[in-house]
Design a protein around this motif. Structure first.
Motif, PDB file in Angstrom:
ATOM      1  N   SER A 170     -24.938  -7.532  46.727  1.00 22.41           N
ATOM      2  CA  SER A 170     -24.216  -7.730  45.468  1.00 22.41           C
ATOM      3  C   SER A 170     -22.889  -8.459  45.657  1.00 22.41           C
ATOM      4  O   SER A 170     -22.207  -8.782  44.688  1.00 22.41           O
ATOM      5  N   ARG A 176     -26.434 -11.019  42.963  1.00 21.48           N
ATOM      6  CA  ARG A 176     -25.956 -10.087  41.940  1.00 21.48           C
ATOM      7  C   ARG A 176     -26.697 -10.314  40.621  1.00 21.48           C
ATOM      8  O   ARG A 176     -27.068  -9.369  39.926  1.00 21.48           O
ATOM      9  N   GLU A 177     -26.938 -11.553  40.280  1.00 20.92           N
ATOM     10  CA  GLU A 177     -27.697 -11.861  39.059  1.00 20.92           C
ATOM     11  C   GLU A 177     -29.114 -11.306  39.142  1.00 20.92           C
ATOM     12  O   GLU A 177     -29.643 -10.756  38.169  1.00 20.92           O
ATOM     13  N   GLN A 180     -29.054  -7.596  38.781  1.00 19.88           N
ATOM     14  CA  GLN A 180     -28.827  -7.303  37.355  1.00 19.88           C
ATOM     15  C   GLN A 180     -30.148  -7.375  36.578  1.00 19.88           C
ATOM     16  O   GLN A 180     -30.437  -6.529  35.726  1.00 19.88           O
ATOM     17  N   THR A 184     -31.289  -2.983  37.439  1.00 18.44           N
ATOM     18  CA  THR A 184     -30.324  -2.210  36.656  1.00 18.44           C
ATOM     19  C   THR A 184     -30.919  -0.918  36.100  1.00 18.44           C
ATOM     20  O   THR A 184     -30.287   0.151  36.170  1.00 18.44           O
ATOM     21  N   LYS A 232     -20.108  -2.973  40.701  1.00 22.31           N
ATOM     22  CA  LYS A 232     -19.983  -4.400  41.027  1.00 22.31           C
ATOM     23  C   LYS A 232     -20.592  -5.268  39.938  1.00 22.31           C
ATOM     24  O   LYS A 232     -20.051  -6.317  39.581  1.00 22.31           O
ATOM     25  N   LEU A 233     -21.729  -4.826  39.396  1.00 21.04           N
ATOM     26  CA  LEU A 233     -22.377  -5.593  38.332  1.00 21.04           C
ATOM     27  C   LEU A 233     -21.519  -5.604  37.075  1.00 21.04           C
ATOM     28  O   LEU A 233     -21.455  -6.610  36.360  1.00 21.04           O
ATOM     29  N   ARG A 234     -20.859  -4.479  36.788  1.00 22.89           N
ATOM     30  CA  ARG A 234     -20.039  -4.399  35.580  1.00 22.89           C
ATOM     31  C   ARG A 234     -18.697  -5.108  35.761  1.00 22.89           C
ATOM     32  O   ARG A 234     -18.201  -5.761  34.863  1.00 22.89           O
ATOM     33  N   SER A 238     -22.090 -11.439  36.158  1.00 23.67           N
ATOM     34  CA  SER A 238     -22.838 -12.594  36.641  1.00 23.67           C
ATOM     35  C   SER A 238     -22.866 -13.661  35.564  1.00 23.67           C
ATOM     36  O   SER A 238     -22.427 -13.450  34.443  1.00 23.67           O
ATOM     37  N   THR A 241     -24.268 -12.864  32.090  1.00 24.99           N
ATOM     38  CA  THR A 241     -23.576 -12.079  31.073  1.00 24.99           C
ATOM     39  C   THR A 241     -22.987 -12.940  29.980  1.00 24.99           C
ATOM     40  O   THR A 241     -22.557 -12.431  28.958  1.00 24.99           O
ATOM     41  N   THR A 246     -28.269 -11.210  27.588  1.00 22.62           N
ATOM     42  CA  THR A 246     -27.706 -10.301  28.576  1.00 22.62           C
ATOM     43  C   THR A 246     -26.593  -9.465  27.983  1.00 22.62           C
ATOM     44  O   THR A 246     -26.415  -8.312  28.318  1.00 22.62           O
TER      45      THR A 246
END
Length: 684
Positions: A170, A176-177, A180, A184, A232-234, A238, A241, A246
């Protein structure tokens, strides 16, 4: 016995590693020996057959097998160095071998193979991110994790290894995308596990043992690790978003960044030793968000816990870096922007928000940051930063400098920062940081300048363990010129450095002489700055520097350069800014004790007029400087004094001084004025 060549040494080491059964220390030594041979290969020190040619798939399997989470941590650390050396030495061959190893293990599909494959991926990601990202993003791989992670009866080690891999991945934007998109949902299921699931399952399924149902539950460590990945995703959105689809998905997410932050905080407060690595890493990402910064900073118990974790963390460890990152986020000020930059930022925000003008988050304004800085300081972070700065990595030192620089913005904290060792820390950091870290060096120097502006140098440098006062001069001089790497010219560091040097130059001749010898051209250049504040600060510094013989010689020498310097000083004594006139007058008051300076003023067309102008100022301080200069000039012996008295009389000096005496209320001003009048009224 003949000495073994590098290939033979490699084969012998690999044979011992394959055999296994050694003590961890022996295994680590074997791995280190192999690492050295591989590094020598990269540097072309090995002669004869390349050793990479004898490292086949079985050998690669052996080396990478030591990255398994079930191995001792020291062995894994040494194996990571060996794997890194192999990737460097073997190039494309190593990349192909790594891909083959990874997918062979995944295809076998046993828990043991999954654990090894995922552990290797997690360990290699930081070492070779491009190679691992290519493997990780192979079509079909990420979707295949979904059924594995949703199995009813699962291996916690597989879960942990898989999440460690996702956590490492990530850090890469493309990975990371992909996480996601494909992971998720089940990551949230792990984090949001029903705490009553075990008791419900036992009541509904009497034939199932408690132990087997417990295997369906996720451990706190696994939940915490999944939460870090979600954080990390939040926290670092990416590219996806920005799309409408998304955005709607994120709005529906059951676990917000605030929820995750509370989870990490609770874990640390409840049991700081259990899972602190992942909780700290999660908070390091969560505190990128303004609301989380505010929440963490207002939790005094959590701040104290984080500082204790930092104090106990080993030097150069991920835990140290994670804790420092949290405090860096809490104390970070928004970069200063010109009006033009502010408009451009607003336009970009407007465009990104699809026509809605996005206002800056108020929690990021200077008042909120300043309050967070005070709370962090009150939690007693400085002694811990001082300790870590002595043995930390360059990356950690960057963060430490950044934190202290932010704290130094608050004027009321500067004295306490100096008392607790921040000055020594910043000087040492400036010296220790390599030249490639130019921005960090500038930040350290500017923080040092701020502290020295607001503190008494005798108190800062007077202790038995303090550094010599002159050790602060080089860092301060380094920020006199503007930052060549900056897009816009920022004169604040220049101004603050001049102010700090002025404070140092108020102490003794040794310091004044050192400043002149090391920085005079830079100081003189700032005299003519287009910014009046910078120009004023430069004159104030020169006023102090002219208290020593080295400073006087710069103006009294019989050279065109000295004459020009005096001309500039006279011009500044007639400047619009009162502070500039005062500083220039102070310098002239010191310098006119020397006949060469008096001669130089008399040679200037408006020299005497400028001096008399100071005598007519409304400010008593300025009048005091003016009459003192006049007295020095007219009290000279011989022709120089005679010419000075004549020039002052011709410029209506007697009337100017009479008026000065009438309008002054301070005894010292009146006294010098009357003495000057007596000299002028006497016949030559």
């Amino acid at each position: 016995m003949a000495k073994l060549n590098s290939v033979e040494q490699t084969q012998l080491i690999l044979a011992r590693l394959m055999e296994g059964g050694q003590e961890d220390d022996d295994t680590s030594r074997e791995l280190d020996s192999l690492t050295k041979l591989l590094n020598d290969e990269s540097e072309h020190k090995n002669k004869g057959q390349p050793i990479c040619e004898v490292i086949d798939d079985v050998c690669v399997d052996t080396i990478l097998g030591y990255l398994d989470m079930r191995q001792a941590d020291p062995v894994r650390g040494h194996a990571a160095l060996t794997a890194s050396a192999y990737l460097k030495a073997a190039g494309d061959k190593a990349a192909d071998a790594l891909r083959t190893f990874f997918f062979d293990r995944v295809k076998r599909g046993t828990y043991d193979d999954y654990i090894v494959a995922f552990c290797v991926a997690a360990a290699i990601f930081p070492l070779a991110p491009d190679i691992m990202a290519d493997i990780f993003l192979t079509e079909g791989f990420l979707p295949s994790l979904d059924p594995l992670m949703r199995r009813k009866w699962k291996s916690r080690k597989v879960e942990t290894a898989c999440l460690e891999m996702l956590n490492a991945a990530s850090m890469n934007a493309q990975c990371r995308e992909a996480i996601q998109k494909y992971c998720t949902d089940w990551l949230e299921e792990v984090v949001d596990q029903d705490p009553d699931e075990l008791s419900k399952a036992l009541h509904s399924a009497a034939h199932v043992t408690e132990g087997s149902i417990a295997m369906r539950r996720h451990s706190e460590a696994v939940q915490n690790l999944a939460a870090v990945i979600l954080a990390k995703l939040r926290a670092v959105p990416s590219a996806q978003t920005t799309t409408e689809g998304t955005e709607s998905r994120i709005e529906q997410a059951t676990t917000s960044i605030e929820d995750l932050s509370k989870m990490f905080s609770t874990m640390l407060l409840k049991d700081p030793e259990s899972g602190k690595k992942h909780s700290v890493e999660g908070l390091a990402y969560a505190t990128i968000q303004p609301a989380i910064k505010e929440e963490v900073a207002r939790n005094a118990e959590l701040l104290t816990t984080l500082i204790k974790i930092l104090a106990d963390a080993p030097a150069k460890s991920p835990l140290t870096y994670g804790a420092l990152s949290i405090f860096t986020n809490l104390t970070r000020y928004q970069p200063a922007q010109t009006e033009e930059q502010k408009k451009m930022t607003q336009l970009k925000a407007y465009a990104n928000a699809a026509g809605k003008l996005a206002a800056p988050n108020p929690l990021n304004d200077d008042d909120h940051v300043s309050e967070r800085c005070k709370r962090v300081f009150e939690a007693k972070i400085i002694p811990v930063l001082v300790t870590h700065s002595r043995h930390g990595s360059v990356a950690s030192l960057n963060l430490i400098v950044s934190i202290i620089a932010a704290l130094s913005v608050t004027t009321s904290l500067r004295g306490q920062l100096a008392q607790q060792g921040a000055v020594n820390l910043l000087i040492a950091a400036f010296t220790a940081l390599p030249d490639s870290e130019s921005q960090a060096k500038r930040t350290a120097a500017q923080a040092l300048a701020r502290i020295l502006i607001s503190t008494n140098p005798a108190h800062v440098f007077g202790g038995t363990r303090a550094r010599p006062q002159n050790s602060a001069i080089r860092p301060l001089i380094s920020i006199l010129p503007s930052d060549p790497a900056a897009e816009t010219r920022d004169l604040l560091p220049t101004f603050e450095a001049l102010m700090a040097l002025t404070n140092l130059a108020s102490t003794d001749d040794d310091t004044r002489t050192t400043i002149i010898r090391t920085a005079w051209p830079e100081i003189e250049e700032q005299l003519l700055s287009s910014n009046p504040m910078v120009s004023k600060a430069a004159v104030e510094l020169i006023c102090n520097l002219t208290q020593c013989l080295e400073g006087i010689a710069l103006y009294a020498a019989d050279t065109p350069q000295a004459a020009n310097r005096l001309h500039v000083l006279l011009a500044l004594a007639d400047a619009e800014d009162e502070g500039t006139r005062s500083a220039a007058g102070g310098a002239l008051a010191s310098l006119t004790g020397y006949e060469a300076i008096v001669t130089g003023i008399l040679k200037r067309k408006r020299g005497v007029e400028v001096v008399l102008g100071l005598c007519s100022e409304e400010s008593e301080d300025l009048r005091h400087r003016g009459v003192f200069i006049v007295y020095n000039m007219i009290a000279c012996e011989g022709d120089i004094g005679k010419n000075a008295r004549k020039e002052v009389r011709e410029k209506n000096g007697i009337e100017v001084l009479k008026e000065c005496a009438k309008s002054s209320r301070r005894a010292e001003v009146v006294e010098v004025t009357i003495q000057a009048l007596k000299v002028l009224l006497e016949q030559d």
